[in-house]
Design a protein around this motif. Structure first.
Motif, short mmCIF file in Angstrom:
data_model
loop_
_atom_site.label_atom_id
_atom_site.label_comp_id
_atom_site.label_asym_id
_atom_site.label_seq_id
_atom_site.Cartn_x
_atom_site.Cartn_y
_atom_site.Cartn_z
N HIS A 151 19.16 52.48 51.01
CA HIS A 151 18.08 53.46 50.59
C HIS A 151 18.59 54.30 49.48
CE1 HIS A 151 16.42 52.38 54.28
NE2 HIS A 151 17.58 52.33 55.07
N GLY A 152 19.56 54.01 48.52
CA GLY A 152 19.87 54.71 47.46
C GLY A 152 20.83 56.02 48.08
N ARG A 153 21.24 56.08 49.24
CA ARG A 153 22.13 57.20 49.47
C ARG A 153 23.43 57.12 49.42
NH1 ARG A 153 18.79 57.48 55.25
NH2 ARG A 153 20.08 55.52 55.35
N LEU A 154 24.23 58.12 48.77
CA LEU A 154 25.67 57.93 48.74
C LEU A 154 26.23 57.86 49.79
CD1 LEU A 154 27.89 58.32 46.46
CD2 LEU A 154 27.88 60.66 47.03
N VAL A 155 27.13 57.03 49.96
CA VAL A 155 27.93 56.66 51.29
C VAL A 155 29.40 56.99 51.14
CG1 VAL A 155 26.22 55.55 52.52
CG2 VAL A 155 27.64 54.17 51.26
N GLY A 156 29.64 56.85 49.90
CA GLY A 156 31.16 56.96 49.47
C GLY A 156 31.49 56.87 47.89
N ILE A 157 32.61 56.67 47.61
CA ILE A 157 33.13 56.52 46.10
C ILE A 157 34.37 55.55 46.16
CG2 ILE A 157 34.04 57.49 44.05
CD1 ILE A 157 32.53 59.89 44.59
N VAL A 158 34.31 54.64 45.33
CA VAL A 158 35.50 53.69 45.18
C VAL A 158 36.11 53.91 43.97
CG1 VAL A 158 34.15 51.58 44.42
CG2 VAL A 158 36.51 51.26 45.67
N THR A 159 37.80 53.93 43.76
CA THR A 159 38.22 54.32 42.72
C THR A 159 39.11 53.25 42.20
OG1 THR A 159 40.06 55.25 43.74
CG2 THR A 159 38.39 56.69 43.47
N PHE A 160 39.47 53.08 41.14
CA PHE A 160 40.19 52.10 40.43
C PHE A 160 41.65 51.89 41.21
CE2 PHE A 160 43.11 49.95 37.60
CZ PHE A 160 42.32 48.74 37.23
N GLY A 161 42.12 53.03 41.80
CA GLY A 161 43.35 53.22 42.54
C GLY A 161 42.97 52.78 43.86
N ASP A 162 41.86 52.62 44.46
CA ASP A 162 41.57 51.88 45.82
C ASP A 162 41.63 50.26 45.53
OD1 ASP A 162 40.84 54.53 46.89
OD2 ASP A 162 38.80 54.34 46.41
N VAL A 163 41.06 50.15 44.48
CA VAL A 163 41.11 48.76 44.20
C VAL A 163 42.31 48.10 43.76
CG1 VAL A 163 40.28 46.89 42.44
CG2 VAL A 163 38.76 48.94 43.02
N ARG A 164 43.33 48.77 43.33
CA ARG A 164 44.75 48.47 42.92
C ARG A 164 45.30 48.47 44.20
NH1 ARG A 164 45.90 52.25 39.23
NH2 ARG A 164 46.51 53.74 40.78
N GLU A 165 45.29 49.14 45.05
CA GLU A 165 45.97 49.09 46.36
C GLU A 165 45.72 48.31 47.36
OE1 GLU A 165 46.19 53.11 48.46
OE2 GLU A 165 46.51 54.08 46.45
N ALA A 166 44.27 47.77 47.06
CA ALA A 166 43.88 46.60 47.99
C ALA A 166 44.09 45.15 47.51
CB ALA A 166 42.28 46.77 48.02
N LYS A 167 44.46 45.10 46.25
CA LYS A 167 45.00 43.89 45.69
C LYS A 167 46.38 43.60 46.30
CE LYS A 167 44.66 43.35 41.40
NZ LYS A 167 44.33 43.46 40.07
N PRO A 168 46.62 42.33 46.58
CA PRO A 168 47.97 41.86 47.18
C PRO A 168 49.01 42.21 46.20
CG PRO A 168 46.29 39.91 47.25
CD PRO A 168 45.64 41.18 46.67
N SER A 169 50.05 42.29 46.46
CA SER A 169 51.23 42.74 45.71
C SER A 169 51.62 41.34 44.89
CB SER A 169 52.47 43.14 46.29
OG SER A 169 53.53 43.21 45.77
N THR A 170 52.24 41.60 43.60
CA THR A 170 52.58 40.33 42.86
C THR A 170 53.95 39.86 43.36
OG1 THR A 170 53.35 41.89 41.03
CG2 THR A 170 51.07 40.75 40.99
N ALA A 171 54.69 40.85 44.13
CA ALA A 171 56.08 40.69 44.58
C ALA A 171 55.86 39.53 45.73
CB ALA A 171 56.55 41.66 44.88
N SER A 172 54.80 39.70 46.57
CA SER A 172 54.55 38.77 47.72
C SER A 172 54.22 37.37 47.39
CB SER A 172 53.95 39.61 48.79
OG SER A 172 52.50 39.75 48.12
N THR A 173 54.21 36.54 48.49
CA THR A 173 53.71 35.10 48.22
C THR A 173 52.40 35.33 48.61
OG1 THR A 173 54.82 34.65 50.09
CG2 THR A 173 55.91 34.09 47.83
#
Length: 66
Positions: free
Chosen positions: A44-66
């Motif tokens: 409906h075009g209503r704001l429900v949140g904001i996603v940041t580049f930091g959010d995306v970075r934290e959600a990605k798997p670590s390169t140190a893990s397999t």
């Protein structure tokens, strides 16, 4: 001194994502468009949140893990 107004700084052509968007897709859009934050809007075009580049970075798997 002139009073600074939000309208003088805001972006008029706003990029948004939906709550159903993938985190990696949101991150790709941020990289392509050179932005660090995206408003999340519902069908409906209503704001429900904001996603940041930091959010995306934290959600990605670590390169140190397999």
């Amino acid at each position: 001194m002139r009073l600074e107004l939000v309208k003088d700084w805001m972006t008029r052509d706003v990029l948004t994502v939906s709550p159903e968007s993938g985190v990696l897709a949101a991150g790709q859009l941020m990289r392509e468009k050179g932005v660090r934050r995206l408003p999340v809007v519902d069908g409906h075009g209503r704001l429900v949140g904001i996603v940041t580049f930091g959010d995306v970075r934290e959600a990605k798997p670590s390169t140190a893990s397999t």
